[in-house]
Design an enzyme around this catalytic site. Structure first.
Site, short mmCIF file in Angstrom:
data_model
loop_
_atom_site.label_atom_id
_atom_site.label_comp_id
_atom_site.label_asym_id
_atom_site.label_seq_id
_atom_site.Cartn_x
_atom_site.Cartn_y
_atom_site.Cartn_z
N SER A 676 -42.08 75.44 61.29
CA SER A 676 -43.13 74.51 61.70
C SER A 676 -44.34 74.53 60.78
CB SER A 676 -43.58 74.83 63.14
OG SER A 676 -44.17 76.11 63.19
N LYS A 719 -49.17 75.60 71.18
CA LYS A 719 -49.95 75.41 69.95
C LYS A 719 -51.22 74.60 70.21
CE LYS A 719 -45.87 75.73 66.98
NZ LYS A 719 -44.98 75.02 66.05
#
Length: 781
Positions: A676, A719
């Site tokens: 990511s 996140k």
């Protein structure tokens, strides 16, 4: 044929045949008067069977059509008012009319008839067949004397012979009446043969059953006798009576427990072995323990389940703040349980960081559903026998933890919490996660087999709830058996409400304080959340609150202050010291080559700084920061993309020939890996090569392809929560993760602007500032 009018006597359970002498016990008044009238006349009466024996005052419709004319040979009155009569049958007669309404006694108009004849040769053959059947029956019965057989065999008249044989058998009333009513003699004799053979077969089967029962009784008596001898011998040898009482106690428990048939057979077999063993032998101890385990299990004990959805919802809301998805799933289960008599227990897997309330949620589910609660921690379990038990051949063998826990909880439908299912390991003693497949498979756990018990046990009514921090440590076959429910973490607002409603009252009570002695201000709680904790859950927050309560209790005992203690920001700094974390950890300036990325960890989301610098060199690329293979590949892909798009980005195509690139991830002691970080690395590289600073208020997450496409990632909610905690204004995320936006709390979305990107060009457009922006920032400074 002449018509006779005779006194009528209905018979309840009897049929009189011609030439048959039978005693009658008469109790009905009309029948007694009919017998008296016959004795005063020619002694003849008409005896006919009732179609329904329980009718006390029969009418013509309750009587058969054909009966027997009989002669009263003897009449005797008994002390109880009844009459005993001896009657001899004379011949068949058909009832033409019946007068039962008279008050004295009933009369019937009857017509005698003779049977249809038969050829002498055929009559002899039929008589022989009847006699052979009769002799075969007599050989089995042994109650018929040889004189009776000889007397019947000497009868030459076929009609008399047939009636004489018919009178010797206790056929059903229906069959006897059919024999009496059959006018054709040949047909009657064939019917008699069939009835005798049927009676012979029934009697033969009855004899076999009697013989078998007798043998079984003799065998049981023999076992009883031998057992009594063993008991007497043991008593003489000095063995304690406690052993015998213990065996009797096991037998009583077996009768009370009533386990399944398979378990009953096994226990009785083991008890028989135990009776033959010396009580102090090692084998006897093993057998006793085995039987005791079987009889201690909850085979039939079931908790009564609650079906009140409103009450269950109140319990869940009382124990936990938020967690809407797990609560919704539990209420759905209760609703289906209300509509269906039996539903296979679902296998729920709560996945989330430590301290978010996974284990305590399982306890709340038990309270909401009315089930008992049992918990088994799987952390560090590496032996398959911990799940499925040891075989009885091993010394110290025991059932597995599943069976042990069920014995402890005492019911077969508890809420069973399998904690830390992702912490199991595997070694030479087997794979416990593979053993869990049978436990957690709704299609298999109805016949779960423990190695120690060696019996099928039904686990299908248990509500299994497993907990885990991560999914990648759980084998895929085991994941396939479970319904995954993610609990990603809490926002600041949620942590504040959890602290006010649950944590502070709990810590105040545990430290001997009362609510009137201490009060936390709103700013103090937010200060603790922001500057003394950095977590997805609330476990560390609870520790900090406990520390404040301890220090308040100390001051209260030493009388250094007076209640109530108001805990504001100054008091927090006094009790907890300097701030441990920096809230809003974004950069204060717009730097070239520095990007704020977003990472997922087992404890929730984290901000991840990525730095790049250019140095004179020969085109070497250095990546540091204790990275995994996946992130190293992301860095290589980002460098290749920048070289591929160098002209479009305004970068010298030959930059790699004269410049070395260094990509660094600070906090190098912490391992980092995952697919990511691609777009963040690429943004940092472009920023360094173009001299354009990166907007410090932007954080990003997403993987990159060599063509610059942004690939979807996981853990978006965690996140974004990390970005919110760090004071980030905007988050760039892959457009394919649009479906995950609904999982992010609305309070966070109000403060963090979510920007979907599908290509690297869009990322650079949002993240990079003009080159002069950095100069302006320095001048202001």
């Amino acid at each position: 044929m002449a018509v006779l009018t005779l006194p009528l006597i209905p018979l309840r359970d009897m049929v009189l045949f011609p030439h048959m002498v039978a005693p009658l016990f008469v109790g009905r008044k009309k029948s007694i008067r009919a017998l008296s009238a016959a004795m005063n006349g020619d002694r003849r009466v008409f005896l006919i069977a009732q179609t329904e024996a329980d009718v006390d005052d029969p009418e013509e419709k309750d009587l058969a059509e054909i009966g027997c004319v009989g002669r009263v040979l003897q009449l005797l009155k008994l002390p109880d008012g009844t009459v005993k009569a001896l009657v001899e049958g004379e011949g068949r007669a058909r009832m033409l009319a019946c007068d039962e309404d008279r008050e004295d006694y009933g009369r019937a108009d009857v017509e005698l008839f003779t049977e249809t004849g038969v050829q002498p040769s055929e009559a002899q053959a039929l008589m022989r067949a009847v006699m052979e059947s009769y002799r075969e029956y007599a050989n089995l019965n042994r109650k018929t004397s040889s004189e009776t057989l000889d007397a019947i065999a000497a009868i030459q008249d076929p009609v008399h012979f047939t009636d004489a044989v018919s009178a010797q058998f206790s056929f059903k009333i229906v069959d006897k009446q059919q024999l009496l009513e059959t006018e054709d003699l040949a047909e009657r004799m064939l019917l008699l043969v069939n009835l005798i053979r049927t009676e012979t077969e029934i009697f033969s089967m009855d004899q076999k059953i009697r013989t078998r029962v007798k043998r079984q009784m003799e065998k049981n008596q023999r076992h009883y006798y031998l057992n009594e001898q063993i008991r007497a011998i043991r008593k003489e040898m000095g063995d304690a009576e406690d052993t015998l009482e213990e065996i009797e106690g096991l037998e009583r428990r077996l009768e009370e427990k009533q386990p399944p048939e398979e378990a009953i057979v096994r226990v009785r077999s083991e008890i028989r072995k135990l009776k033959m063993m010396p009580p102090m032998s090692a084998e006897a101890t093993v057998v006793r323990n085995y039987v005791d385990w079987i009889l201690s299990l909850p085979w039939n004990e079931i908790s009564e389940l609650s079906s009140d959805l409103d009450a269950a919802e109140d319990v869940l809301d009382e124990d936990h703040y938020g967690l809407e998805k797990p609560k919704e799933r539990i209420l759905e289960y209760l609703a289906v349980q209300t509509l269906v008599q039996k539903i296979k227990g679902p296998i729920l897997c709560l996945v989330g960081p430590p301290g978010v309330g996974k284990t305590s949620l399982a306890r709340s589910v038990a309270r909401a559903t009315g089930r008992k609660y049992v918990r088994l921690s799987l952390g560090g379990v590496r032996d398959e026998a911990e799940i499925r038990g040891h075989r009885r051949t091993y010394i110290g063998a025991m059932p597995g933890k599943i069976i042990q826990s069920l014995k402890k909880v005492g019911t077969r439908n508890p809420v069973f919490c399998l904690d830390e299912v992702d912490k199991m390991s595997m070694d030479f003693r087997g794979d416990p996660s593979a053993a869990l497949l049978e436990v957690l498979d709704p299609e298999q756990n109805a016949t779960f087999s423990d190695h120690y018990l060696d019996l099928d046990y039904d686990l299908s009514e248990i509500l299994f709830i497993t907990t885990a921090n991560t999914l990648h440590n759980i084998p895929l076959p085991l994941q396939d058996r479970m319904e995954i429910i993610r609990i990603p973490g809490y926002t600041e607002i949620e942590k504040y409400n959890i602290a006010m409603e649950h944590l502070i009252p709990k810590q105040i009570e545990q430290h001997g304080l009362v609510l009137s002695q201490i009060h936390f201000t709103r700013n103090a709680l937010y200060h603790i959340i922001r500057y003394h904790t950095r977590e997805a859950g609330v476990r560390n927050l609870e520790r900090q609150l406990a520390a404040v309560c301890r220090k308040v209790a100390r001051d209260l005992v030493r009388e250094r202050g007076k209640a109530p203690f108001s805990i504001d920001v100054a008091a927090v700094r006094k009790y907890l010291g300097v701030d441990q974390y920096r809230f809003g950890s974004v950069e204060k300036e717009h730097f070239v080559g520095t990007v704020t990325g977003l990472a997922w960890t087992q404890v929730g989301g984290e901000l991840l700084t990525i730095e790049t610098v250019l140095m004179p060199g020969k085109g070497e690329v250095t990546v540091t920061g204790k990275l995994g293979d996946v992130m190293k590949e992301s860095a290589r892909a980002a460098v290749s993309y920048v070289r591929f798009k160098s002209e479009a980005l305004g970068i010298d195509p030959d930059f790699y020939k004269e410049k070395d690139l260094h990509i660094h991830f600070p906090e190098g002691a912490i391992p980092k890996d995952g697919p990511s970080a691609g777009i963040a690395i690429c943004t940092a590289l472009v920023s360094s090569l173009t001299g354009r600073p990166v907007d410090r208020n932007v954080a990003m997450t997403g993987e990159i392809t060599l063509r610059g496409r942004a690939l979807p990632i996981g853990g978006l909610r965690e996140k974004v929560l990390a970005a919110h905690r760090g004071g980030i204004d905007r988050v760039l995320y892959p457009a394919e993760n649009e479906k995950d936006i609904k999982e992010i709390p609305s309070s966070v979305l109000k403060k963090v602007r979510m920007i979907a990107v599908s290509h690297m060009d869009e990322v650079l457009e949002q993240a990079l500032l003009p080159a002069e922006q950095q100069k302006k920032s320095k001048k202001k400074k």
